[in-house]
Each structure stands twice: as structure tokens, then as C-alpha cells.
Design a protein around this motif. Sequence first.
Motif, mmCIF file in Angstrom:
data_model
loop_
_atom_site.group_PDB
_atom_site.id
_atom_site.type_symbol
_atom_site.label_atom_id
_atom_site.label_comp_id
_atom_site.label_asym_id
_atom_site.label_seq_id
_atom_site.Cartn_x
_atom_site.Cartn_y
_atom_site.Cartn_z
ATOM 1 N N TRP A 158 0.874 -1.280 -0.278
ATOM 2 C CA TRP A 158 0.293 0.040 0.003
ATOM 3 C C TRP A 158 0.857 1.368 -0.043
ATOM 4 N N ALA A 159 0.309 2.294 -0.682
ATOM 5 C CA ALA A 159 1.098 3.625 -0.594
ATOM 6 C C ALA A 159 0.342 4.858 -0.345
ATOM 7 N N PHE A 160 0.760 5.988 0.443
ATOM 8 C CA PHE A 160 0.150 7.215 0.584
ATOM 9 C C PHE A 160 0.608 7.911 -0.757
ATOM 10 N N VAL A 161 -0.362 8.481 -1.208
ATOM 11 C CA VAL A 161 -0.370 9.418 -2.261
ATOM 12 C C VAL A 161 -1.270 10.722 -2.331
ATOM 13 N N SER A 162 -0.861 11.758 -3.140
ATOM 14 C CA SER A 162 -1.823 13.051 -3.219
ATOM 15 C C SER A 162 -1.932 13.302 -4.603
ATOM 16 N N LEU A 163 -2.920 14.033 -4.680
ATOM 17 C CA LEU A 163 -3.289 14.643 -6.382
ATOM 18 C C LEU A 163 -4.150 15.755 -6.321
ATOM 19 N N GLU A 164 -3.828 16.758 -7.165
ATOM 20 C CA GLU A 164 -4.687 17.694 -7.118
ATOM 21 C C GLU A 164 -6.296 17.585 -7.523
ATOM 22 N N MET A 193 -6.002 22.223 -4.664
ATOM 23 C CA MET A 193 -5.890 21.687 -3.396
ATOM 24 C C MET A 193 -5.527 20.065 -3.618
ATOM 25 N N LYS A 194 -4.421 19.616 -2.695
ATOM 26 C CA LYS A 194 -4.231 18.232 -2.979
ATOM 27 C C LYS A 194 -4.899 17.365 -2.092
ATOM 28 N N ILE A 195 -5.314 16.248 -2.844
ATOM 29 C CA ILE A 195 -6.054 15.233 -1.858
ATOM 30 C C ILE A 195 -5.432 14.086 -1.281
ATOM 31 N N ASP A 247 7.300 0.363 10.795
ATOM 32 C CA ASP A 247 8.627 0.806 10.214
ATOM 33 C C ASP A 247 8.676 2.552 10.263
ATOM 34 N N ASP A 248 9.880 3.197 10.732
ATOM 35 C CA ASP A 248 9.689 4.557 10.576
ATOM 36 C C ASP A 248 9.331 5.276 9.350
ATOM 37 N N LYS A 249 9.741 4.708 8.232
ATOM 38 C CA LYS A 249 9.264 5.317 6.889
ATOM 39 C C LYS A 249 7.942 5.252 6.744
ATOM 40 N N THR A 250 7.045 4.305 6.952
ATOM 41 C CA THR A 250 5.618 4.195 6.968
ATOM 42 C C THR A 250 5.226 5.105 8.039
ATOM 43 N N LEU A 251 5.653 5.213 9.126
ATOM 44 C CA LEU A 251 5.093 5.918 10.192
ATOM 45 C C LEU A 251 5.207 7.359 9.803
ATOM 46 N N ALA A 252 6.264 8.049 9.075
ATOM 47 C CA ALA A 252 6.163 9.164 8.701
ATOM 48 C C ALA A 252 5.300 9.454 7.737
ATOM 49 N N GLU A 253 5.135 8.660 6.574
ATOM 50 C CA GLU A 253 4.060 8.574 5.736
ATOM 51 C C GLU A 253 2.687 8.837 6.283
ATOM 52 N N ALA A 254 2.594 7.775 7.308
ATOM 53 C CA ALA A 254 1.035 8.137 7.790
ATOM 54 C C ALA A 254 0.728 9.326 8.485
ATOM 55 N N ASN A 255 1.834 9.618 9.262
ATOM 56 C CA ASN A 255 1.643 11.210 9.790
ATOM 57 C C ASN A 255 1.429 12.171 8.835
ATOM 58 N N GLY A 256 2.238 12.177 7.475
ATOM 59 C CA GLY A 256 1.854 12.972 6.464
ATOM 60 C C GLY A 256 0.704 13.050 5.795
ATOM 61 N N ALA A 260 -2.147 15.924 5.864
ATOM 62 C CA ALA A 260 -2.756 16.353 4.539
ATOM 63 C C ALA A 260 -4.143 16.380 4.691
ATOM 64 N N LYS A 261 -4.775 15.477 5.348
ATOM 65 C CA LYS A 261 -6.268 15.637 5.550
ATOM 66 C C LYS A 261 -6.650 16.644 6.296
ATOM 67 N N GLU A 262 -6.189 17.298 7.289
ATOM 68 C CA GLU A 262 -6.270 18.488 7.912
ATOM 69 C C GLU A 262 -6.285 19.683 7.003
ATOM 70 N N LYS A 263 -5.511 19.837 6.101
ATOM 71 C CA LYS A 263 -5.459 20.897 5.143
ATOM 72 C C LYS A 263 -6.556 21.053 4.255
ATOM 73 N N VAL A 264 -7.264 19.890 4.071
ATOM 74 C CA VAL A 264 -8.495 19.705 2.983
ATOM 75 C C VAL A 264 -9.561 19.272 3.603
ATOM 76 N N ASN A 265 -10.108 19.787 4.739
ATOM 77 C CA ASN A 265 -11.322 19.630 5.593
ATOM 78 C C ASN A 265 -11.550 18.149 5.870
ATOM 79 N N ASN A 266 -10.192 17.342 6.034
ATOM 80 C CA ASN A 266 -10.388 15.933 6.147
ATOM 81 C C ASN A 266 -11.087 15.133 5.270
ATOM 82 N N ILE A 267 -10.951 15.596 3.939
ATOM 83 C CA ILE A 267 -11.256 14.733 2.679
ATOM 84 C C ILE A 267 -9.972 13.942 2.490
ATOM 85 N N HIS A 268 -10.232 12.513 1.938
ATOM 86 C CA HIS A 268 -9.314 11.629 1.663
ATOM 87 C C HIS A 268 -10.049 10.618 0.544
#
Length: 291
Positions: A158-164, A193-195, A247-256, A260-268
Motif C-alpha cells: 500500500w502507498a500514501f499519495v496525493s493528487l490535485e 488543493m491536494k487530496i 517501520d519509521d518510513k511508513t510511520l512518517a508517511e502515515a503522519n503526513g 494532509a487530511k487536515e489541510k483539505v477539511n479531512n477529505i481523502h
Amino acid sequence: MGTTIWELDFYSRPIFDENKKKLWEVLICETPLDMTRSPESLFKFSKFTNNKSVNSIWLREALEEAIAKAAYAPDRIRFFRRAMNNMILKACEEADIPAIPSRRTYALNQWIAHRMDRFYPTQAGYDEESAKATSIKYPPLNAVPLPDAVRGDRTDKWAFVSLEAEAFTEMTDWEIGFSEVFPLEMIGITPEMKIPWLIIFSPRATPLAAWMSGLELAFLQFEKGQFPRLRLETGSSDSWILADIKDDKTLAEANGFENAKEKVNNIHFLAIQSSPDSEAFAGFWLLKEDL
């Protein structure tokens, strides 16, 4: 007409009648099932009553009035308020409409927030202190593992990504199996806005998407703490452990992802594909966490 879903709330409002009793109100609105649908075009119905009429009979009659106004009956009704579970289920059953407890009542939540801010304060009998006490805060739920039939294995990724947001104007051209979306403008999202997304890649993409489509998907949430994990919230009170974060990498991505959710009214988004090379989606859902 395709599938139609309504969202319903029946509860007391911060408005008192001449007997110093709170007025009750039923609110019904259509669930937008198309990202291009104008929020202004959604069917809406509202009706007040006094506390003496708070029963399933009055609610059924109000529902029948809404159906007459809309000139059609919905295929099912969603409602989020657990305290009204029995009354709403009974009224809908008597009206011969399936009702489903769900936190996927995004349009209704937006409408209630607007009425709390703009409409109720203009009404005679409005009480500001009462309005402050109407917010709904449910205790955190205990998440449980996914069923064995859809639980991931080592072949899943699985992967965390974003898109306008602008990119989703082309969504009608995408090959998607199971999905549900709603207009981004309903939540105040602008094209630039990036979702944030979570994409699950799995050889079992189709059965996993089919299982999720049978749930009332609400939102994804990263649970921090000693045992960090990603939770999938569904229905009115169900919570699933989608993945443990180890793992630390995925932990950082999950925090990110949460930031990112908070910046777009919790849309995802939650998306499911068979592999990173696939151009089709087995599942694709637009979600919103309401705080």
C-alpha cells in the motif's frame, strides 16, 4: 433514475417553543453520488414538531410527506444518530424503506452545520447555550482485525499519495469497479488543493473491494500511540484495523497523510488496485472524517 440514497436526522434543536420545550426537527437530504453533481441540486426536506410528537408515527408521516414532495422514494436511508436508532428504523420500516446506520452522511452533516450557524440563530426561541451542547462526541471505538477472507498478506502493498482536486474532473473516464464519491465543492475544495490517498495493491483487489462496498465506509484514521495503526471506520460504530505501522518510513508517511487530511477539511480517498501497474481501480471511495 439510478440508485438514490437519502440521509436523515431527527432530533431536538436549540429552539424553544412557548412552553419552554425544545422543538424537534426532521432533516432529509439526498446523498450526492456523482462528483460533478451540484450541491444546490440535491433534494432537501425539513419539518419541525413539538416534543409531544416525537415518535415513529410522526416521523413516518414526515418521511411520506418528503417522498410526495420529491415524487420518488429513495432506495435506502442513512442516519448517524445512535440515540434515535430504534425510532428511525421503525419509521423507515413502516414506510417500506431500508435504513442503515452510517457515518457516511456528509451532505447532511454539512447542512446541519450550516443551519446551526446561519438558520437556527435567526429563529424565535433560539438558545445559544443549548446550541453549544448539541455537538455529538462518541467515545473512540475498539478496532478489530479485518475478516480472514480479506485480510492482507505479504503480497499486499500500500502507498500514501496525493493528487490535485482538479485531476478528478477526468474521473468519469477511469475504469472503476466499486466506488462512491461526492462533489468536492460541497466541502469547499478548490481545484489546486491536494487530496491525500491511500492505495492498497492486492492480488485479491476485487474481493476486497466487493467486501468494502458492502460497508458504510466513513473514513480512514491513523491511530498514534504505542501500537500505531491505520483504522478504517465504517457504519455508525464499526472500526477495523487496516494495517499495523511497524517501520519509521511508513510511520512518517502515515503522519503526513493525517496532516494532509487536515489541510483539505479531512477529505481523502481510499483506492484498491491489483498492482501498481494496473490502470483500473477495483475500488475507489471518497471519504471525509467529521470531527
